[in-house]
Motif scaffolding. Sequence first.
Motif, PDB file in Angstrom:
ATOM      1  N   LEU A 156      39.027  18.653 -13.721  1.00  0.00           N
ATOM      2  CA  LEU A 156      38.752  18.869 -15.145  1.00  0.00           C
ATOM      3  C   LEU A 156      39.085  17.611 -15.940  1.00  0.00           C
ATOM      4  CD1 LEU A 156      37.978  20.709 -17.482  1.00  0.00           C
ATOM      5  CD2 LEU A 156      40.358  21.519 -17.550  1.00  0.00           C
ATOM      6  N   ILE A 157      40.225  16.989 -15.624  1.00  0.00           N
ATOM      7  CA  ILE A 157      40.611  15.754 -16.309  1.00  0.00           C
ATOM      8  C   ILE A 157      39.582  14.655 -16.043  1.00  0.00           C
ATOM      9  CG2 ILE A 157      42.319  13.898 -16.359  1.00  0.00           C
ATOM     10  CD1 ILE A 157      44.463  15.980 -15.842  1.00  0.00           C
ATOM     11  N   ILE A 158      39.121  14.547 -14.806  1.00  0.00           N
ATOM     12  CA  ILE A 158      38.112  13.533 -14.459  1.00  0.00           C
ATOM     13  C   ILE A 158      36.815  13.789 -15.217  1.00  0.00           C
ATOM     14  CG2 ILE A 158      36.633  12.744 -12.577  1.00  0.00           C
ATOM     15  CD1 ILE A 158      39.052  13.043 -10.718  1.00  0.00           C
ATOM     16  N   ALA A 159      36.385  15.056 -15.295  1.00  0.00           N
ATOM     17  CA  ALA A 159      35.155  15.392 -16.008  1.00  0.00           C
ATOM     18  C   ALA A 159      35.254  15.017 -17.485  1.00  0.00           C
ATOM     19  CB  ALA A 159      34.849  16.877 -15.854  1.00  0.00           C
ATOM     20  N   VAL A 160      36.400  15.337 -18.093  1.00  0.00           N
ATOM     21  CA  VAL A 160      36.607  14.994 -19.507  1.00  0.00           C
ATOM     22  C   VAL A 160      36.642  13.475 -19.672  1.00  0.00           C
ATOM     23  CG1 VAL A 160      38.227  15.110 -21.433  1.00  0.00           C
ATOM     24  CG2 VAL A 160      37.778  17.151 -20.053  1.00  0.00           C
ATOM     25  N   GLY A 161      37.306  12.782 -18.744  1.00  0.00           N
ATOM     26  CA  GLY A 161      37.380  11.326 -18.822  1.00  0.00           C
ATOM     27  C   GLY A 161      36.016  10.676 -18.752  1.00  0.00           C
ATOM     28  N   LEU A 162      35.159  11.172 -17.876  1.00  0.00           N
ATOM     29  CA  LEU A 162      33.801  10.628 -17.766  1.00  0.00           C
ATOM     30  C   LEU A 162      32.992  10.911 -19.035  1.00  0.00           C
ATOM     31  CD1 LEU A 162      33.043  11.594 -14.064  1.00  0.00           C
ATOM     32  CD2 LEU A 162      33.182   9.259 -14.976  1.00  0.00           C
ATOM     33  N   SER A 163      33.174  12.096 -19.598  1.00  0.00           N
ATOM     34  CA  SER A 163      32.481  12.443 -20.834  1.00  0.00           C
ATOM     35  C   SER A 163      32.896  11.516 -21.976  1.00  0.00           C
ATOM     36  CB  SER A 163      32.769  13.898 -21.204  1.00  0.00           C
ATOM     37  OG  SER A 163      32.157  14.236 -22.441  1.00  0.00           O
ATOM     38  N   VAL A 164      34.206  11.265 -22.078  1.00  0.00           N
ATOM     39  CA  VAL A 164      34.712  10.367 -23.121  1.00  0.00           C
ATOM     40  C   VAL A 164      34.211   8.944 -22.893  1.00  0.00           C
ATOM     41  CG1 VAL A 164      36.794   9.302 -24.070  1.00  0.00           C
ATOM     42  CG2 VAL A 164      36.749  11.761 -23.601  1.00  0.00           C
ATOM     43  N   ALA A 165      34.194   8.509 -21.634  1.00  0.00           N
ATOM     44  CA  ALA A 165      33.729   7.158 -21.326  1.00  0.00           C
ATOM     45  C   ALA A 165      32.286   6.958 -21.760  1.00  0.00           C
ATOM     46  CB  ALA A 165      33.870   6.894 -19.829  1.00  0.00           C
ATOM     47  N   MET A 166      31.429   7.964 -21.538  1.00  0.00           N
ATOM     48  CA  MET A 166      30.027   7.818 -21.929  1.00  0.00           C
ATOM     49  C   MET A 166      29.840   7.977 -23.430  1.00  0.00           C
ATOM     50  SD  MET A 166      28.915   6.802 -19.208  1.00  0.00           S
ATOM     51  CE  MET A 166      27.261   6.482 -19.819  1.00  0.00           C
ATOM     52  N   ALA A 167      30.760   8.671 -24.099  1.00  0.00           N
ATOM     53  CA  ALA A 167      30.735   8.702 -25.563  1.00  0.00           C
ATOM     54  C   ALA A 167      31.058   7.314 -26.108  1.00  0.00           C
ATOM     55  CB  ALA A 167      31.725   9.734 -26.088  1.00  0.00           C
ATOM     56  N   VAL A 168      32.017   6.634 -25.472  1.00  0.00           N
ATOM     57  CA  VAL A 168      32.341   5.258 -25.851  1.00  0.00           C
ATOM     58  C   VAL A 168      31.146   4.349 -25.575  1.00  0.00           C
ATOM     59  CG1 VAL A 168      33.812   3.276 -25.323  1.00  0.00           C
ATOM     60  CG2 VAL A 168      34.815   5.559 -25.513  1.00  0.00           C
ATOM     61  N   ALA A 169      30.469   4.566 -24.435  1.00  0.00           N
ATOM     62  CA  ALA A 169      29.281   3.764 -24.106  1.00  0.00           C
ATOM     63  C   ALA A 169      28.209   3.934 -25.176  1.00  0.00           C
ATOM     64  CB  ALA A 169      28.743   4.177 -22.739  1.00  0.00           C
ATOM     65  N   ALA A 228      21.052  10.397 -31.823  1.00  0.00           N
ATOM     66  CA  ALA A 228      21.545  11.725 -31.437  1.00  0.00           C
ATOM     67  C   ALA A 228      21.121  12.071 -30.013  1.00  0.00           C
ATOM     68  CB  ALA A 228      21.035  12.782 -32.404  1.00  0.00           C
ATOM     69  N   ARG A 229      19.860  11.796 -29.687  1.00  0.00           N
ATOM     70  CA  ARG A 229      19.372  12.138 -28.356  1.00  0.00           C
ATOM     71  C   ARG A 229      20.005  11.248 -27.294  1.00  0.00           C
ATOM     72  NH1 ARG A 229      12.980  13.516 -28.334  1.00  0.00           N
ATOM     73  NH2 ARG A 229      13.615  14.034 -26.190  1.00  0.00           N
ATOM     74  N   LEU A 230      20.280   9.994 -27.657  1.00  0.00           N
ATOM     75  CA  LEU A 230      20.922   9.099 -26.700  1.00  0.00           C
ATOM     76  C   LEU A 230      22.324   9.609 -26.350  1.00  0.00           C
ATOM     77  CD1 LEU A 230      20.855   6.421 -25.100  1.00  0.00           C
ATOM     78  CD2 LEU A 230      21.894   5.318 -27.098  1.00  0.00           C
ATOM     79  N   PHE A 231      23.036  10.138 -27.340  1.00  0.00           N
ATOM     80  CA  PHE A 231      24.384  10.647 -27.072  1.00  0.00           C
ATOM     81  C   PHE A 231      24.349  11.721 -25.997  1.00  0.00           C
ATOM     82  CE2 PHE A 231      27.808  13.680 -27.663  1.00  0.00           C
ATOM     83  CZ  PHE A 231      28.913  12.853 -27.730  1.00  0.00           C
ATOM     84  N   TRP A 232      23.444  12.687 -26.139  1.00  0.00           N
ATOM     85  CA  TRP A 232      23.396  13.779 -25.166  1.00  0.00           C
ATOM     86  C   TRP A 232      22.809  13.308 -23.842  1.00  0.00           C
ATOM     87  CZ3 TRP A 232      26.632  17.252 -26.174  1.00  0.00           C
ATOM     88  CH2 TRP A 232      26.902  17.604 -27.499  1.00  0.00           C
ATOM     89  N   PHE A 233      21.922  12.332 -23.891  1.00  0.00           N
ATOM     90  CA  PHE A 233      21.380  11.744 -22.663  1.00  0.00           C
ATOM     91  C   PHE A 233      22.505  11.108 -21.847  1.00  0.00           C
ATOM     92  CE2 PHE A 233      19.432   8.064 -20.459  1.00  0.00           C
ATOM     93  CZ  PHE A 233      18.508   8.737 -19.663  1.00  0.00           C
ATOM     94  N   LEU A 234      23.431  10.448 -22.522  1.00  0.00           N
ATOM     95  CA  LEU A 234      24.549   9.817 -21.830  1.00  0.00           C
ATOM     96  C   LEU A 234      25.564  10.840 -21.338  1.00  0.00           C
ATOM     97  CD1 LEU A 234      25.179   6.543 -23.863  1.00  0.00           C
ATOM     98  CD2 LEU A 234      23.628   6.997 -21.962  1.00  0.00           C
ATOM     99  N   GLN A 235      25.637  11.989 -21.979  1.00  0.00           N
ATOM    100  CA  GLN A 235      26.497  13.049 -21.457  1.00  0.00           C
ATOM    101  C   GLN A 235      25.930  13.615 -20.149  1.00  0.00           C
ATOM    102  OE1 GLN A 235      29.661  13.954 -22.612  1.00  0.00           O
ATOM    103  NE2 GLN A 235      29.231  12.015 -23.666  1.00  0.00           N
ATOM    104  N   ILE A 236      24.602  13.605 -20.040  1.00  0.00           N
ATOM    105  CA  ILE A 236      23.979  13.993 -18.768  1.00  0.00           C
ATOM    106  C   ILE A 236      24.335  12.970 -17.693  1.00  0.00           C
ATOM    107  CG2 ILE A 236      21.780  14.327 -17.578  1.00  0.00           C
ATOM    108  CD1 ILE A 236      20.636  15.372 -20.217  1.00  0.00           C
TER     109      ILE A 236
END
Length: 274
Positions: free
Chosen positions: A8-21, A108-116
């Motif tokens: 769970l921590i890894i999943a959240v970390g990856l999500s945050v990393a791509m939000a930063v990206a 907006a669409r890029l944000f969710w694309f990067l979450q994928i």
Amino acid sequence: MSIVFALLIIAVGLSVAMAVAWLVAVRSGRSGWIDVIWSFSVGLFGAIAALLSYADNEMLPRQWLVAGLALAWSLRLGFHIAMRTASGGQDDPRYSQLKREWGADFRARLFWFLQIQAAAAFLLVLSILAAAHNPGPALRSNDWAGIVLMLIAVGGEAIADWQLTAFRADPANRDKVCDAGLWGLSRHPNYFFEWLGWLAYVVIAIDTSGVYPWGWAALGGPVLMYWLLVHVSGIPPLEAHMLRSRGEQFLRYQTRVNAFWPGLPRAAAFNQGR
């Protein structure tokens, strides 16, 4: 630490990393930083997953080995893309096309694309985890084979990247299609070697004796990577861009050289029936 909580921590970390990206790409106007952050994130969280220890188990040599492989791959790729992005030049044509298609909704669409992309990275991390936690206490022949396979993959991708960079640096090759070296055997040799590296984790993870059935989960890495590179975000948008920018020249290149699997040009033309 329980495996579920760690993942769970890894999943959240990856999500945050791509939000930063996403934030870096939007602020800088350079989409290349997305792939830089993605590469570093997969390597970092893959290494963390490899080194996870639960129930006070002793750390196995294989865990350190797999963590090292993940970091070596991500550092080589991440720094290569970072240097290319920092040097300026043309932005990644795949993201440029998305920007044109999405128009005012691009951010907006890029944000969710990067979450994928973060979700895809999580699945790749699971492949690394499966390889690292093969419970065999000593390194086996499979582990050494995995090392060799990863060295070939990282080395082959580095050579392909260097050949393309050298080709583009020559003013005489302006507006030409690179077919030098490995690019004469595959239209995307860097993608092929990228995929090959994920097979290394499969070789390390799988135990045919049945003692470690979770090892088969490592197959998800190369399967997912092949699908993404060949059918989704790799070859299709890049070749569409090349057809728009190079036209007939790239069409001829397509008839001579395989898209993904390396092979002799004549074999490629024969296989495509042209």
